[in-house]
Design a protein around this motif. Sequence first.
Motif, mmCIF file in Angstrom:
data_model
loop_
_atom_site.group_PDB
_atom_site.id
_atom_site.type_symbol
_atom_site.label_atom_id
_atom_site.label_comp_id
_atom_site.label_asym_id
_atom_site.label_seq_id
_atom_site.Cartn_x
_atom_site.Cartn_y
_atom_site.Cartn_z
ATOM 1 N N GLY A 123 -3.844 -6.999 14.825
ATOM 2 C CA GLY A 123 -4.816 -5.938 15.042
ATOM 3 C C GLY A 123 -5.761 -5.881 13.862
ATOM 4 O O GLY A 123 -6.471 -6.834 13.566
ATOM 5 N N ASN A 124 -5.741 -4.748 13.148
ATOM 6 C CA ASN A 124 -6.521 -4.608 11.914
ATOM 7 C C ASN A 124 -5.619 -4.477 10.688
ATOM 8 O O ASN A 124 -6.102 -4.120 9.606
ATOM 9 C CB ASN A 124 -7.439 -3.385 11.989
ATOM 10 C CG ASN A 124 -8.567 -3.562 12.989
ATOM 11 O OD1 ASN A 124 -8.862 -4.674 13.406
ATOM 12 N ND2 ASN A 124 -9.184 -2.480 13.368
ATOM 13 N N ALA A 125 -4.329 -4.744 10.826
ATOM 14 C CA ALA A 125 -3.363 -4.490 9.759
ATOM 15 C C ALA A 125 -2.878 -5.777 9.117
ATOM 16 O O ALA A 125 -2.793 -6.832 9.771
ATOM 17 C CB ALA A 125 -2.169 -3.702 10.301
ATOM 18 N N VAL A 126 -2.555 -5.674 7.814
ATOM 19 C CA VAL A 126 -1.911 -6.747 7.067
ATOM 20 C C VAL A 126 -0.857 -6.110 6.161
ATOM 21 O O VAL A 126 -0.845 -4.886 5.952
ATOM 22 C CB VAL A 126 -2.918 -7.554 6.216
ATOM 23 C CG1 VAL A 126 -3.928 -8.261 7.080
ATOM 24 C CG2 VAL A 126 -3.594 -6.647 5.187
ATOM 25 N N PHE A 127 0.028 -6.943 5.618
ATOM 26 C CA PHE A 127 0.965 -6.519 4.581
ATOM 27 C C PHE A 127 0.587 -7.237 3.294
ATOM 28 O O PHE A 127 0.430 -8.466 3.289
ATOM 29 C CB PHE A 127 2.406 -6.855 4.966
ATOM 30 C CG PHE A 127 3.077 -5.793 5.795
ATOM 31 C CD1 PHE A 127 3.752 -4.743 5.190
ATOM 32 C CD2 PHE A 127 3.022 -5.831 7.178
ATOM 33 C CE1 PHE A 127 4.375 -3.763 5.947
ATOM 34 C CE2 PHE A 127 3.637 -4.859 7.950
ATOM 35 C CZ PHE A 127 4.320 -3.809 7.335
ATOM 36 N N VAL A 128 0.435 -6.475 2.216
ATOM 37 C CA VAL A 128 0.112 -7.065 0.919
ATOM 38 C C VAL A 128 1.308 -6.877 -0.011
ATOM 39 O O VAL A 128 2.104 -5.947 0.134
ATOM 40 C CB VAL A 128 -1.150 -6.434 0.316
ATOM 41 C CG1 VAL A 128 -2.356 -6.698 1.204
ATOM 42 C CG2 VAL A 128 -0.967 -4.950 0.084
ATOM 43 N N LEU A 129 1.414 -7.772 -0.996
ATOM 44 C CA LEU A 129 2.508 -7.722 -1.959
ATOM 45 C C LEU A 129 2.123 -6.787 -3.107
ATOM 46 O O LEU A 129 1.078 -6.965 -3.738
ATOM 47 C CB LEU A 129 2.794 -9.136 -2.476
ATOM 48 C CG LEU A 129 4.042 -9.305 -3.334
ATOM 49 C CD1 LEU A 129 5.292 -9.019 -2.513
ATOM 50 C CD2 LEU A 129 4.099 -10.722 -3.899
ATOM 51 N N ASP A 130 2.982 -5.786 -3.335
ATOM 52 C CA ASP A 130 2.776 -4.830 -4.431
ATOM 53 C C ASP A 130 4.046 -4.806 -5.279
ATOM 54 O O ASP A 130 4.990 -4.067 -4.988
ATOM 55 C CB ASP A 130 2.475 -3.445 -3.854
ATOM 56 C CG ASP A 130 2.207 -2.410 -4.953
ATOM 57 O OD1 ASP A 130 1.995 -2.816 -6.108
ATOM 58 O OD2 ASP A 130 2.229 -1.209 -4.644
ATOM 59 N N GLY A 131 4.092 -5.669 -6.299
ATOM 60 C CA GLY A 131 5.318 -5.812 -7.088
ATOM 61 C C GLY A 131 6.401 -6.453 -6.237
ATOM 62 O O GLY A 131 6.251 -7.593 -5.783
ATOM 63 N N ASP A 132 7.507 -5.725 -6.007
ATOM 64 C CA ASP A 132 8.556 -6.229 -5.124
ATOM 65 C C ASP A 132 8.569 -5.459 -3.813
ATOM 66 O O ASP A 132 9.573 -5.419 -3.117
ATOM 67 C CB ASP A 132 9.926 -6.132 -5.813
ATOM 68 C CG ASP A 132 10.319 -4.687 -6.090
ATOM 69 O OD1 ASP A 132 9.431 -3.804 -6.018
ATOM 70 O OD2 ASP A 132 11.508 -4.440 -6.368
ATOM 71 N N ARG A 133 7.442 -4.844 -3.459
ATOM 72 C CA ARG A 133 7.339 -4.063 -2.232
ATOM 73 C C ARG A 133 6.214 -4.611 -1.342
ATOM 74 O O ARG A 133 5.228 -5.170 -1.820
ATOM 75 C CB ARG A 133 7.047 -2.591 -2.554
ATOM 76 C CG ARG A 133 8.079 -1.915 -3.430
ATOM 77 C CD ARG A 133 9.358 -1.628 -2.677
ATOM 78 N NE ARG A 133 10.384 -1.032 -3.542
ATOM 79 C CZ ARG A 133 11.532 -0.550 -3.084
ATOM 80 N NH1 ARG A 133 11.797 -0.602 -1.792
ATOM 81 N NH2 ARG A 133 12.426 -0.049 -3.918
ATOM 82 N N ALA A 134 6.423 -4.439 -0.020
ATOM 83 C CA ALA A 134 5.405 -4.825 0.966
ATOM 84 C C ALA A 134 4.666 -3.565 1.395
ATOM 85 O O ALA A 134 5.289 -2.613 1.871
ATOM 86 C CB ALA A 134 6.043 -5.507 2.164
ATOM 87 N N ARG A 135 3.352 -3.551 1.245
ATOM 88 C CA ARG A 135 2.553 -2.388 1.602
ATOM 89 C C ARG A 135 1.630 -2.738 2.771
ATOM 90 O O ARG A 135 0.912 -3.741 2.738
ATOM 91 C CB ARG A 135 1.709 -1.933 0.411
ATOM 92 C CG ARG A 135 2.506 -1.589 -0.840
ATOM 93 C CD ARG A 135 3.426 -0.409 -0.622
ATOM 94 N NE ARG A 135 4.168 -0.075 -1.854
ATOM 95 C CZ ARG A 135 5.110 0.863 -1.905
ATOM 96 N NH1 ARG A 135 5.427 1.552 -0.823
ATOM 97 N NH2 ARG A 135 5.736 1.097 -3.051
ATOM 98 N N ARG A 136 1.663 -1.893 3.779
ATOM 99 C CA ARG A 136 0.817 -2.105 4.965
ATOM 100 C C ARG A 136 -0.590 -1.579 4.677
ATOM 101 O O ARG A 136 -0.755 -0.485 4.140
ATOM 102 C CB ARG A 136 1.418 -1.382 6.170
ATOM 103 C CG ARG A 136 0.669 -1.614 7.497
ATOM 104 C CD ARG A 136 1.295 -0.771 8.607
ATOM 105 N NE ARG A 136 0.540 -0.898 9.844
ATOM 106 C CZ ARG A 136 0.825 -1.738 10.826
ATOM 107 N NH1 ARG A 136 1.895 -2.524 10.708
ATOM 108 N NH2 ARG A 136 0.092 -1.785 11.915
ATOM 109 N N ARG A 137 -1.602 -2.359 5.036
ATOM 110 C CA ARG A 137 -2.981 -1.967 4.824
ATOM 111 C C ARG A 137 -3.778 -2.131 6.124
ATOM 112 O O ARG A 137 -3.616 -3.108 6.849
ATOM 113 C CB ARG A 137 -3.631 -2.835 3.737
ATOM 114 C CG ARG A 137 -3.007 -2.665 2.357
ATOM 115 C CD ARG A 137 -3.438 -1.355 1.715
ATOM 116 N NE ARG A 137 -2.931 -1.234 0.354
ATOM 117 C CZ ARG A 137 -1.778 -0.666 0.027
ATOM 118 N NH1 ARG A 137 -1.000 -0.159 0.991
ATOM 119 N NH2 ARG A 137 -1.394 -0.588 -1.234
ATOM 120 N N GLU A 138 -4.638 -1.140 6.408
ATOM 121 C CA GLU A 138 -5.555 -1.220 7.540
ATOM 122 C C GLU A 138 -6.910 -1.707 7.025
ATOM 123 O O GLU A 138 -7.448 -1.140 6.068
ATOM 124 C CB GLU A 138 -5.707 0.135 8.223
ATOM 125 C CG GLU A 138 -4.459 0.639 8.930
ATOM 126 C CD GLU A 138 -4.122 -0.179 10.170
ATOM 127 O OE1 GLU A 138 -5.071 -0.720 10.790
ATOM 128 O OE2 GLU A 138 -2.923 -0.280 10.514
#
Length: 339
Positions: free
Chosen positions: A282-297
Motif C-alpha cells: 500500500g503506502n506503508a513500509v517498515f524502517v529499522l530504528d536501532g533494534d526495532r522495526a517502525r512502521r511508516r506511512e
Amino acid sequence: MPPARDAVKFSRLLLAATAIIVAGGAYWLLTKPVAVATIAPKRGDAAEIVYATGTVEPRNWAKVTALVRERIVERCDCEGQRVEQGHVLARLDSVQAEATLAELKARQKLATAELDRLAVLVERNVTSQQALDRARSEMGQASALIAGQTARLESYVLRAPMRGTVLRRDGEVGEIAEPGSVLFWIGEARPLRVVAEVNEEDIPQVKPGQRALLRADAFPGKMLEATVDSITPKGDPVAKTYRVYLALPDDTSLLIGMTVELNIIARVAKQALLLPVAAVQGNAVFVLDGDRARRRELAIGIRGTGDVEVLSGLPDQARVITPFPDKLGDGARVRLQGG
C-alpha cells in the motif's frame, strides 16, 4: 522432619523451578529478535508506463474485397509489385450477369420498337395517348435496368483503388470469392505505424508525442521505439478500449502484420527517491530504528513494475526492511540477517 513432609516440600520447589524455566523460555521466544534484511532507498528516474498491445500496418493502404459471391476466373501475379490505380487485380465469373444484361437489352429493343409503332398510331389517332405513355414508361424502365446491370458487372472486376504495392494477395483461380472477403491489400511499405488498443482507465494518461518502447517476438531482446501520433476520439464501449496510433521510424525493423507489446511512457520523474516494490505494501513500509522495526506511512507517486517513487515520509539514509514483513508489528525487535 518426617521424610514424607520433606518429599512434598521438594516437589513444590521442583514445580516452581520448572514454572520459572518455562516462563523464561516463553518470554525469550516471544521477545527473540526477528532476522530481517534491509535496503537503502536510491535515486533514479521513475517512469509511469501505460501497457498495450498492437499490430504493425502501413499508414496508407486499402483492402480490396469481393462484392458478389462468384468464382475467381482470373488473378494477377502481382504480389509485392507496384500497381497503378485502376489496375485489374482479378476477375470473377460474369457469364450469368452478362446473359442477364443481354436479355435486358433485347427487352429494351422490343420496347423501343413498340414505342415507335405506338407513336405513329397516335399521330393517326388510331390509339390513345395513354398507351403511348405506358410504352414510354416501359422503355425508361428497361433503360434503367440496363444501366444498373452494367454497373453491377463492374463488381466482377477487382481493381486497385490506389497506387501502391500489392502487400498481400489471397484467393486462387477456381475458388469462390465471398462478399466482404479481402483478396488484396494495396498500400505503401513505408511509413509504418502501430495500431494499439489502450484500456479506458489508462487513456487519460496517453498524449500525442509521447515515446513508446516496443517488444516483438520476431526480435527477442531488441527494444524498438515509436511515438504516439493520434488517439481515436471515440472508444469501444464493449471492449472498453481506445484505439491509439503510433508512428514508427522509417528504419524500423518491424514488418507489416507483426504484433508488438508496447510501453507508452506517460510521465518521467527525474532523480526520484525509489524503493523496490517488494518493500512497500500500500503506502506503508517498515524502517529499522536501532533494534526495532517502525512502521511508516509514505506519500507514493509513480508505481512501476520494479520500483515505486517516494514523494515524502522517508529520509534518504533510512534502512527499509525488505520484503515487507506482513507478520511484524510496529516496534517489534529485529536484527539484521547474519548479524
